[in-house]
Design a protein around this motif. Structure first.
Motif, PDB file in Angstrom:
ATOM      1  N   SER A   1     -60.244 -21.629  41.130  1.00 24.03           N
ATOM      2  CA  SER A   1     -59.666 -21.258  42.188  1.00 24.03           C
ATOM      3  C   SER A   1     -59.203 -20.069  42.529  1.00 24.03           C
ATOM      4  CB  SER A   1     -58.454 -22.059  42.780  1.00 24.03           C
ATOM      5  OG  SER A   1     -59.044 -23.533  42.653  1.00 24.03           O
ATOM      6  N   LEU A   2     -58.481 -19.202  41.444  1.00 20.73           N
ATOM      7  CA  LEU A   2     -57.515 -18.203  41.582  1.00 20.73           C
ATOM      8  C   LEU A   2     -58.142 -16.933  41.069  1.00 20.73           C
ATOM      9  CD1 LEU A   2     -54.049 -19.726  41.054  1.00 20.73           C
ATOM     10  CD2 LEU A   2     -55.234 -19.322  43.335  1.00 20.73           C
ATOM     11  N   PHE A   3     -58.925 -17.263  39.998  1.00 16.44           N
ATOM     12  CA  PHE A   3     -59.413 -15.799  39.312  1.00 16.44           C
ATOM     13  C   PHE A   3     -61.152 -15.719  39.187  1.00 16.44           C
ATOM     14  CE2 PHE A   3     -55.570 -17.605  37.056  1.00 16.44           C
ATOM     15  CZ  PHE A   3     -54.723 -16.743  37.667  1.00 16.44           C
ATOM     16  N   ASN A   4     -61.680 -16.509  39.890  1.00 17.35           N
ATOM     17  CA  ASN A   4     -63.204 -16.807  39.734  1.00 17.35           C
ATOM     18  C   ASN A   4     -63.698 -16.112  40.836  1.00 17.35           C
ATOM     19  OD1 ASN A   4     -65.953 -16.796  39.537  1.00 17.35           O
ATOM     20  ND2 ASN A   4     -65.730 -18.508  38.164  1.00 17.35           N
ATOM     21  N   GLU A   5     -64.175 -14.752  41.284  1.00 16.60           N
ATOM     22  CA  GLU A   5     -64.490 -14.296  42.500  1.00 16.60           C
ATOM     23  C   GLU A   5     -65.901 -14.720  42.808  1.00 16.60           C
ATOM     24  OE1 GLU A   5     -64.874 -10.653  39.519  1.00 16.60           O
ATOM     25  OE2 GLU A   5     -64.044 -12.804  39.642  1.00 16.60           O
ATOM     26  N   THR A   6     -66.628 -15.310  41.821  1.00 21.04           N
ATOM     27  CA  THR A   6     -68.195 -15.685  42.158  1.00 21.04           C
ATOM     28  C   THR A   6     -68.081 -16.859  43.206  1.00 21.04           C
ATOM     29  OG1 THR A   6     -68.199 -16.895  40.166  1.00 21.04           O
ATOM     30  CG2 THR A   6     -68.846 -14.675  39.896  1.00 21.04           C
ATOM     31  N   ILE A   7     -67.065 -17.848  43.236  1.00 23.06           N
ATOM     32  CA  ILE A   7     -67.062 -18.831  44.038  1.00 23.06           C
ATOM     33  C   ILE A   7     -66.381 -18.510  45.378  1.00 23.06           C
ATOM     34  CG2 ILE A   7     -66.420 -21.193  44.121  1.00 23.06           C
ATOM     35  CD1 ILE A   7     -66.417 -21.596  41.259  1.00 23.06           C
ATOM     36  N   PRO A   8     -66.984 -18.513  46.341  1.00 27.37           N
ATOM     37  CA  PRO A   8     -66.238 -18.533  47.627  1.00 27.37           C
ATOM     38  C   PRO A   8     -65.279 -19.139  47.818  1.00 27.37           C
ATOM     39  CG  PRO A   8     -68.482 -18.852  48.269  1.00 27.37           C
ATOM     40  CD  PRO A   8     -68.445 -18.978  46.860  1.00 27.37           C
ATOM     41  N   ALA A   9     -63.924 -18.641  48.377  1.00 29.74           N
ATOM     42  CA  ALA A   9     -62.930 -19.417  48.729  1.00 29.74           C
ATOM     43  C   ALA A   9     -63.334 -20.588  49.705  1.00 29.74           C
ATOM     44  CB  ALA A   9     -61.774 -18.672  49.555  1.00 29.74           C
TER      45      ALA A   9
ATOM     46  N   HIS B   1     -58.669 -18.901  53.953  1.00 31.04           N
ATOM     47  CA  HIS B   1     -58.305 -18.123  53.071  1.00 31.04           C
ATOM     48  C   HIS B   1     -57.985 -18.698  51.864  1.00 31.04           C
ATOM     49  CE1 HIS B   1     -54.925 -15.464  51.413  1.00 31.04           C
ATOM     50  NE2 HIS B   1     -55.538 -14.710  52.098  1.00 31.04           N
ATOM     51  N   TRP B   2     -57.948 -18.005  50.667  1.00 26.55           N
ATOM     52  CA  TRP B   2     -58.373 -18.285  49.303  1.00 26.55           C
ATOM     53  C   TRP B   2     -56.921 -19.342  48.957  1.00 26.55           C
ATOM     54  CZ3 TRP B   2     -54.391 -17.012  45.615  1.00 26.55           C
ATOM     55  CH2 TRP B   2     -53.655 -15.903  45.815  1.00 26.55           C
ATOM     56  N   ILE B   3     -55.810 -19.012  49.304  1.00 27.39           N
ATOM     57  CA  ILE B   3     -54.658 -19.631  49.052  1.00 27.39           C
ATOM     58  C   ILE B   3     -54.306 -20.828  49.908  1.00 27.39           C
ATOM     59  CG2 ILE B   3     -52.850 -18.555  50.560  1.00 27.39           C
ATOM     60  CD1 ILE B   3     -51.307 -18.179  47.829  1.00 27.39           C
TER      61      ILE B   3
ATOM     62  N   ARG C   1     -69.038 -24.304  34.859  1.00 25.50           N
ATOM     63  CA  ARG C   1     -67.723 -24.656  34.477  1.00 25.50           C
ATOM     64  C   ARG C   1     -66.786 -24.530  35.576  1.00 25.50           C
ATOM     65  NH1 ARG C   1     -64.248 -22.709  29.195  1.00 25.50           N
ATOM     66  NH2 ARG C   1     -62.137 -23.859  29.600  1.00 25.50           N
ATOM     67  N   SER C   2     -66.726 -23.544  36.311  1.00 20.51           N
ATOM     68  CA  SER C   2     -66.072 -23.117  37.313  1.00 20.51           C
ATOM     69  C   SER C   2     -66.059 -24.289  38.599  1.00 20.51           C
ATOM     70  CB  SER C   2     -65.940 -21.770  38.031  1.00 20.51           C
ATOM     71  OG  SER C   2     -65.002 -21.005  36.982  1.00 20.51           O
ATOM     72  N   ALA C   3     -67.648 -24.232  39.015  1.00 25.00           N
ATOM     73  CA  ALA C   3     -67.816 -24.895  40.061  1.00 25.00           C
ATOM     74  C   ALA C   3     -67.683 -26.458  39.843  1.00 25.00           C
ATOM     75  CB  ALA C   3     -69.478 -24.637  40.424  1.00 25.00           C
ATOM     76  N   ARG C   4     -67.713 -26.628  38.524  1.00 23.09           N
ATOM     77  CA  ARG C   4     -67.552 -28.129  38.433  1.00 23.09           C
ATOM     78  C   ARG C   4     -66.114 -28.758  38.475  1.00 23.09           C
ATOM     79  NH1 ARG C   4     -68.561 -27.881  33.042  1.00 23.09           N
ATOM     80  NH2 ARG C   4     -70.768 -28.078  33.468  1.00 23.09           N
ATOM     81  N   ALA C   5     -65.295 -27.617  38.093  1.00 25.70           N
ATOM     82  CA  ALA C   5     -64.001 -28.067  38.246  1.00 25.70           C
ATOM     83  C   ALA C   5     -63.660 -28.322  39.746  1.00 25.70           C
ATOM     84  CB  ALA C   5     -62.886 -27.149  37.788  1.00 25.70           C
ATOM     85  N   ARG C   6     -64.057 -27.305  40.766  1.00 21.19           N
ATOM     86  CA  ARG C   6     -63.932 -27.268  42.103  1.00 21.19           C
ATOM     87  C   ARG C   6     -64.294 -28.464  42.567  1.00 21.19           C
ATOM     88  NH1 ARG C   6     -63.017 -22.070  44.370  1.00 21.19           N
ATOM     89  NH2 ARG C   6     -63.214 -23.026  46.134  1.00 21.19           N
TER      90      ARG C   6
END
Lengths: 218, 259
Positions: free
Chosen positions: B244-252, A2-4, B195-200
């Motif tokens: 992590s919270l706002f980018n829907e293109t990277i799966p959780a 889950h994302w959280i 950018r998003s993938a890099r941070a994660r």
């Protein structure tokens, strides 16, 4: 996952959760202090405020659930991060000269648990009354005055609230960093905000046991 | 001048290590701290003893190879310099000097004062890059970048990856290093696609390597030879939260490239 849970699993995520719960707890501490300061307006005023709170159980219990959950999450994240941080340097330095880390920052890990233990005692003392010599659920003013006339009890409150001041001094500044709230326009104001609120809350809370001990409030 | 040196000696990774005390005479004001160690080593070699191993390369403060903890401060007490640019004129005759390696679980000692900082390389491999087409170099100024943005990106890009931030952090965190790498790429147009993938990915790799977490002590900023600002850590936190919270293109739960 889950994302959280994925977010919380990271150290940055845990810090964000600590900042968010810290904001809620800070909000409570402000309201709590403002409520307490009504003691200076006399017994009727304070007891009326207490009765007002008791007349709204949904509000009070709603707040207790949110705050209790915040406390638990704040502590859980703190314990997990602290254990990680303690393990990150197996061989310590022989000589250590801190450059920027101030007393408040370096004692967060100790002021936190001491405040947690104090909150437990405080609830038994002035909410449930089981740790109080002569508790009357209807007369908050009298409970406070009798409670603080015992010098060790009053001193415990003074010390705990000074530690709360230190905890807030670092926490209220740190949370801006953690939440990514950083801009030259308000970076100086972040430090001022933390210092002012830490000082006001510590002073406001410490004043009550001191006022009872010195006979200003009786 | 004459100095009393307490230097960390450790034969190899598995050796426990200990401080050894050396009295060193005839140290010149104009020497750098590394040249002072050279002098010590010449004398040790003359006596048939094993010289003190330490890492260095450019000795101009720009390569990031050197790094020692001098009397409890990474790169010594002079602000904004590496230890190779720390001159002996900042010491006085008779001073006692403790010289230790950068200490962190993620920076194991290889020998004496030399530590293995390859964890930094692996963090960069996880996401500290941009995808660019191969072929001839693009025209200058083909991609416009505003001057203040370029300046800020350059401030972050000054990071030489020496690891002093980790050495100074009471938590052994690598957040300033990470923040510099994420910011200098994330501020520029070329860095946007990842950018998003890099941070994660970089945060995930940092944690896997065993670095601690940030508690905003700001010790890192104080010792950084390039004076990288902790403001970049706020930027890193922002990028990580957005990703992590706002980018829907990277799966959780998926952090590309991370462990």
């Amino acid at each position: 996952m889950h994302w959280i849970a994925a977010f919380y699993r990271s150290t940055v995520g845990k810090k964000v959760v600590m900042a968010a719960t810290g904001i809620l707890l800070f909000g409570f501490v402000v309201v709590h202090m403002l409520g307490n300061l009504q003691i200076y307006q006399g017994p009727e005023k304070l007891n009326h405020y207490a009765a007002l709170l008791r007349s709204a159980p949904a509000l009070v219990w709603g707040a207790r659930i949110v705050l209790g959950f915040s406390v638990l999450v704040h502590i859980l994240a703190a314990v997990q991060l602290t254990l990680r941080n303690w393990g990150s340097r197996p061989v310590k330095y022989q000589v250590r000269a801190y450059q920027e880390a101030d007393y408040a920052a370096r004692t967060m890990v100790w002021s936190g648990p001491i405040i947690a233990v104090f909150v437990g005692y405080h609830l038994l003392h002035l909410t449930l009354g089981t740790a109080h010599p002569d508790f009357d659920p209807e007369d908050v003013y009298r409970n406070v005055v009798i409670g603080f006339q015992a010098v060790p009890v009053a001193l415990t409150y003074v010390v705990a609230n000074l530690l709360l001041g230190f905890h807030l001094y670092h926490g209220l500044w740190s949370l801006f960093q953690t939440l990514g709230l950083n801009h030259p326009a308000y970076n100086t104001a972040r430090r001022v905000f933390a210092a002012v609120f830490a000082a006001v809350i510590a002073a406001g809370n410490v004043s009550i046991p001191v006022a009872v001990l010195t006979g200003l409030v009786k | 001048m004459k100095l009393t040196l307490h230097i960390w000696r450790q034969k190899n990774r598995s050796d426990e290590g200990r401080f050894v005390t050396y009295e060193l005479a005839d140290v010149d004001d104009h020497m750098s701290l590394l040249e002072m160690l050279d002098l010590l080593n010449e004398r040790l070699i003359g006596k048939g003893e094993e010289p003190v191993a330490f890492e260095h390369d450019c000795r101009e403060g720009i390569c990031g190879s050197c790094g020692l903890v001098i009397n409890g401060i990474a790169h010594g007490k002079e602000k904004g310099t590496t230890v190779c640019q720390l001159h002996m004129r900042h010491f006085a005759d008779g001073d006692v000097v403790y010289i230790e390696p950068f200490r962190a679980r993620a920076f194991p000692v290889i020998k004496d004062l030399v530590v293995d900082r390859s964890a930094f390389d692996r963090i960069v491999q996880a996401g500290g890059f941009v995808s660019a087409r191969t072929g001839s170099a693009p025209d200058g100024n083909a991609v416009p970048v505003a001057k203040p943005v370029a300046d800020l990106a350059m401030d972050a890009a000054e990071c030489i990856g020496c690891g002093a931030c980790v050495a100074a952090c009471p938590n052994g965190a690598a957040m300033l290093f990470l923040a510099a790498k994420i910011s200098h790429l994330g501020l520029l147009p070329q860095g946007q696609p990842e950018r998003s993938a890099r941070a994660r990915a970089m945060v995930s790799r940092m944690e896997y390597e065993g670095f601690g977490s940030c508690t905003n002590y700001r010790e890192c900023e104080a010792v950084c030879p390039k004076r990288i600002s902790v403001n970049f850590i706020a930027r890193l936190n922002r990028d990580f939260m957005k990703a992590s919270l706002f980018n829907e293109t990277i799966p959780a739960g998926k952090a590309a490239g991370g462990a």
